[in-house]
Scaffold this motif. Structure first.
Motif, PDB file in Angstrom:
ATOM      1  N   LEU A  50      10.244   7.442   2.172  1.00  0.00           N
ATOM      2  CA  LEU A  50       9.231   7.738   3.178  1.00  0.00           C
ATOM      3  C   LEU A  50       8.761   6.403   3.743  1.00  0.00           C
ATOM      4  CD1 LEU A  50       7.236  10.434   1.169  1.00  0.00           C
ATOM      5  CD2 LEU A  50       8.993  10.817   2.898  1.00  0.00           C
ATOM      6  N   ARG A  51       9.322   6.014   4.883  1.00  0.00           N
ATOM      7  CA  ARG A  51       9.032   4.708   5.479  1.00  0.00           C
ATOM      8  C   ARG A  51       7.532   4.492   5.628  1.00  0.00           C
ATOM      9  NH1 ARG A  51      13.786   1.773   5.554  1.00  0.00           N
ATOM     10  NH2 ARG A  51      15.411   3.319   5.794  1.00  0.00           N
ATOM     11  N   GLY A  52       7.081   3.342   5.189  1.00  0.00           N
ATOM     12  CA  GLY A  52       5.669   3.011   5.275  1.00  0.00           C
ATOM     13  C   GLY A  52       4.836   3.588   4.145  1.00  0.00           C
ATOM     14  N   PHE A  53       5.466   4.355   3.246  1.00  0.00           N
ATOM     15  CA  PHE A  53       4.733   4.956   2.124  1.00  0.00           C
ATOM     16  C   PHE A  53       5.353   4.545   0.798  1.00  0.00           C
ATOM     17  CE2 PHE A  53       3.774   8.470  -0.814  1.00  0.00           C
ATOM     18  CZ  PHE A  53       2.395   8.399  -0.800  1.00  0.00           C
ATOM     19  N   VAL A  82      13.898   9.468 -15.633  1.00  0.00           N
ATOM     20  CA  VAL A  82      12.494   9.594 -15.256  1.00  0.00           C
ATOM     21  C   VAL A  82      12.365   9.432 -13.745  1.00  0.00           C
ATOM     22  CG1 VAL A  82      11.576   8.757 -17.461  1.00  0.00           C
ATOM     23  CG2 VAL A  82      12.021   7.137 -15.629  1.00  0.00           C
ATOM     24  N   ILE A  83      11.351  10.066 -13.192  1.00  0.00           N
ATOM     25  CA  ILE A  83      11.072   9.916 -11.771  1.00  0.00           C
ATOM     26  C   ILE A  83      10.369   8.582 -11.565  1.00  0.00           C
ATOM     27  CG2 ILE A  83       9.752  10.800  -9.820  1.00  0.00           C
ATOM     28  CD1 ILE A  83      10.179  13.590 -10.933  1.00  0.00           C
ATOM     29  N   ASN A  84      10.828   7.846 -10.578  1.00  0.00           N
ATOM     30  CA  ASN A  84      10.266   6.548 -10.269  1.00  0.00           C
ATOM     31  C   ASN A  84       9.696   6.583  -8.846  1.00  0.00           C
ATOM     32  OD1 ASN A  84       9.904   3.669 -10.778  1.00  0.00           O
ATOM     33  ND2 ASN A  84      11.498   3.380  -9.252  1.00  0.00           N
ATOM     34  N   PHE A  85       8.534   5.965  -8.657  1.00  0.00           N
ATOM     35  CA  PHE A  85       7.967   5.819  -7.318  1.00  0.00           C
ATOM     36  C   PHE A  85       7.683   4.352  -7.083  1.00  0.00           C
ATOM     37  CE2 PHE A  85       4.331   5.427  -4.425  1.00  0.00           C
ATOM     38  CZ  PHE A  85       4.887   6.013  -3.300  1.00  0.00           C
ATOM     39  N   ARG A  86       8.202   3.833  -5.982  1.00  0.00           N
ATOM     40  CA  ARG A  86       7.951   2.437  -5.615  1.00  0.00           C
ATOM     41  C   ARG A  86       7.214   2.412  -4.291  1.00  0.00           C
ATOM     42  NH1 ARG A  86      12.988   0.206  -4.754  1.00  0.00           N
ATOM     43  NH2 ARG A  86      12.584  -0.017  -2.539  1.00  0.00           N
ATOM     44  N   LEU A  87       6.043   1.832  -4.304  1.00  0.00           N
ATOM     45  CA  LEU A  87       5.187   1.729  -3.125  1.00  0.00           C
ATOM     46  C   LEU A  87       5.825   0.808  -2.094  1.00  0.00           C
ATOM     47  CD1 LEU A  87       2.302   2.862  -2.695  1.00  0.00           C
ATOM     48  CD2 LEU A  87       1.436   0.662  -3.421  1.00  0.00           C
ATOM     49  N   SER A  88       5.731   1.164  -0.813  1.00  0.00           N
ATOM     50  CA  SER A  88       6.281   0.305   0.237  1.00  0.00           C
ATOM     51  C   SER A  88       5.410  -0.935   0.403  1.00  0.00           C
ATOM     52  CB  SER A  88       6.361   1.054   1.568  1.00  0.00           C
ATOM     53  OG  SER A  88       5.091   1.152   2.161  1.00  0.00           O
ATOM     54  N   ARG A  89       6.017  -1.997   0.921  1.00  0.00           N
ATOM     55  CA  ARG A  89       5.253  -3.227   1.176  1.00  0.00           C
ATOM     56  C   ARG A  89       4.139  -2.982   2.177  1.00  0.00           C
ATOM     57  NH1 ARG A  89       9.746  -6.858   2.934  1.00  0.00           N
ATOM     58  NH2 ARG A  89      11.217  -5.757   1.646  1.00  0.00           N
ATOM     59  N   VAL A  90       4.417  -2.155   3.179  1.00  0.00           N
ATOM     60  CA  VAL A  90       3.421  -1.865   4.219  1.00  0.00           C
ATOM     61  C   VAL A  90       2.184  -1.216   3.603  1.00  0.00           C
ATOM     62  CG1 VAL A  90       2.970  -0.483   6.282  1.00  0.00           C
ATOM     63  CG2 VAL A  90       5.168  -1.628   6.016  1.00  0.00           C
ATOM     64  N   ARG A  92       1.328  -1.131   0.388  1.00  0.00           N
ATOM     65  CA  ARG A  92       0.736  -2.032  -0.608  1.00  0.00           C
ATOM     66  C   ARG A  92      -0.208  -3.025   0.071  1.00  0.00           C
ATOM     67  NH1 ARG A  92       5.150  -4.460  -2.663  1.00  0.00           N
ATOM     68  NH2 ARG A  92       5.562  -2.635  -3.922  1.00  0.00           N
ATOM     69  N   GLN A  93       0.240  -3.605   1.195  1.00  0.00           N
ATOM     70  CA  GLN A  93      -0.583  -4.571   1.924  1.00  0.00           C
ATOM     71  C   GLN A  93      -1.817  -3.895   2.520  1.00  0.00           C
ATOM     72  OE1 GLN A  93      -0.033  -7.923   1.866  1.00  0.00           O
ATOM     73  NE2 GLN A  93      -2.102  -7.928   2.699  1.00  0.00           N
ATOM     74  N   GLU A  94      -1.640  -2.699   3.049  1.00  0.00           N
ATOM     75  CA  GLU A  94      -2.762  -1.958   3.624  1.00  0.00           C
ATOM     76  C   GLU A  94      -3.824  -1.663   2.564  1.00  0.00           C
ATOM     77  OE1 GLU A  94      -3.376   2.368   5.714  1.00  0.00           O
ATOM     78  OE2 GLU A  94      -1.538   1.272   6.168  1.00  0.00           O
ATOM     79  N   ILE A  95      -3.393  -1.280   1.386  1.00  0.00           N
ATOM     80  CA  ILE A  95      -4.324  -1.004   0.287  1.00  0.00           C
ATOM     81  C   ILE A  95      -5.040  -2.279  -0.128  1.00  0.00           C
ATOM     82  CG2 ILE A  95      -4.464  -0.343  -2.149  1.00  0.00           C
ATOM     83  CD1 ILE A  95      -2.210   1.715  -1.516  1.00  0.00           C
ATOM     84  N   LYS A  96      -4.293  -3.385  -0.248  1.00  0.00           N
ATOM     85  CA  LYS A  96      -4.914  -4.671  -0.607  1.00  0.00           C
ATOM     86  C   LYS A  96      -5.981  -5.065   0.403  1.00  0.00           C
ATOM     87  CE  LYS A  96      -1.215  -6.891  -3.207  1.00  0.00           C
ATOM     88  NZ  LYS A  96      -0.240  -7.993  -3.227  1.00  0.00           N
ATOM     89  N   ASN A  97      -5.675  -4.889   1.697  1.00  0.00           N
ATOM     90  CA  ASN A  97      -6.649  -5.241   2.736  1.00  0.00           C
ATOM     91  C   ASN A  97      -7.891  -4.373   2.655  1.00  0.00           C
ATOM     92  OD1 ASN A  97      -4.957  -7.223   3.723  1.00  0.00           O
ATOM     93  ND2 ASN A  97      -4.088  -5.905   5.314  1.00  0.00           N
ATOM     94  N   LYS A  98      -7.731  -3.082   2.406  1.00  0.00           N
ATOM     95  CA  LYS A  98      -8.883  -2.186   2.309  1.00  0.00           C
ATOM     96  C   LYS A  98      -9.732  -2.516   1.096  1.00  0.00           C
ATOM     97  CE  LYS A  98      -7.184   1.612   5.037  1.00  0.00           C
ATOM     98  NZ  LYS A  98      -7.021   3.032   5.196  1.00  0.00           N
ATOM     99  N   ILE A  99      -9.076  -2.857  -0.014  1.00  0.00           N
ATOM    100  CA  ILE A  99      -9.830  -3.237  -1.226  1.00  0.00           C
ATOM    101  C   ILE A  99     -10.599  -4.524  -0.970  1.00  0.00           C
ATOM    102  CG2 ILE A  99      -9.563  -4.092  -3.595  1.00  0.00           C
ATOM    103  CD1 ILE A  99      -7.228  -2.091  -3.878  1.00  0.00           C
ATOM    104  N   LYS A 100      -9.946  -5.507  -0.334  1.00  0.00           N
ATOM    105  CA  LYS A 100     -10.588  -6.790  -0.045  1.00  0.00           C
ATOM    106  C   LYS A 100     -11.791  -6.606   0.876  1.00  0.00           C
ATOM    107  CE  LYS A 100      -8.687 -10.027   2.553  1.00  0.00           C
ATOM    108  NZ  LYS A 100      -7.712 -11.045   3.014  1.00  0.00           N
ATOM    109  N   ASN A 101     -11.674  -5.727   1.873  1.00  0.00           N
ATOM    110  CA  ASN A 101     -12.763  -5.496   2.815  1.00  0.00           C
ATOM    111  C   ASN A 101     -13.925  -4.731   2.191  1.00  0.00           C
ATOM    112  OD1 ASN A 101     -11.389  -6.837   4.827  1.00  0.00           O
ATOM    113  ND2 ASN A 101     -10.460  -4.979   5.642  1.00  0.00           N
ATOM    114  N   ASN A 102     -13.664  -3.963   1.145  1.00  0.00           N
ATOM    115  CA  ASN A 102     -14.718  -3.200   0.487  1.00  0.00           C
ATOM    116  C   ASN A 102     -15.476  -4.010  -0.547  1.00  0.00           C
ATOM    117  OD1 ASN A 102     -14.296  -0.867   1.964  1.00  0.00           O
ATOM    118  ND2 ASN A 102     -12.822  -0.048   0.514  1.00  0.00           N
ATOM    119  N   LEU A 103     -14.996  -5.187  -0.896  1.00  0.00           N
ATOM    120  CA  LEU A 103     -15.687  -6.016  -1.909  1.00  0.00           C
ATOM    121  C   LEU A 103     -16.816  -6.764  -1.328  1.00  0.00           C
ATOM    122  CD1 LEU A 103     -12.719  -7.416  -3.980  1.00  0.00           C
ATOM    123  CD2 LEU A 103     -14.220  -5.557  -4.558  1.00  0.00           C
TER     124      LEU A 103
END
Length: 103
Positions: A50-53, A82-90, A92-103
């Motif tokens: 799932l591109r971007g996800f 086992v089922i594996n899920f790997r987060l996309s870079r896009v 991952r970066q979006e989540i990091k930015n949202k966490i940084k902005n909420n601190l």
């Protein structure tokens, strides 16, 4: 305060229903269909990208030797998949930015 907020399937359905103005039954159908398709495709050893996800895939582990931590006895750990899920870079970066902005 918990560092994470957990959401169950019912809460996800309610969120989708609210955000999209779908009926409850339509939201239930959407969530169930997505989860069922992911389950079926991954169980058939198909990779879902799932591109971007992220990527869902099946990972195989070979049988190996291990030790029982209580007794030290050597045991054989069976092969497994086992089922594996790997987060996309896009995402991952979006989540990091949202966490940084909420601190």
């Amino acid at each position: 305060m918990r560092p994470f907020v957990f959401m169950n399937k019912k809460e996800l359905i309610d969120k989708i229903k609210t955000d999209t103005q779908l009926s409850e039954q339509d939201a239930i159908n959407v969530v169930n269909e997505i989860l069922e398709n992911i389950t079926n495709l991954v169980s058939q050893n198909q990779r879902i990208d799932l591109r971007g996800f992220g990527v869902f895939s099946l990972r195989s582990y070979k049988a190996r030797k291990g030790r029982n931590p209580r007794t030290g006895q050597e045991i054989t750990i069976p092969a497994r998949k086992v089922i594996n899920f790997r987060l996309s870079r896009v995402l991952r970066q979006e989540i990091k930015n949202k966490i940084k902005n909420n601190l």
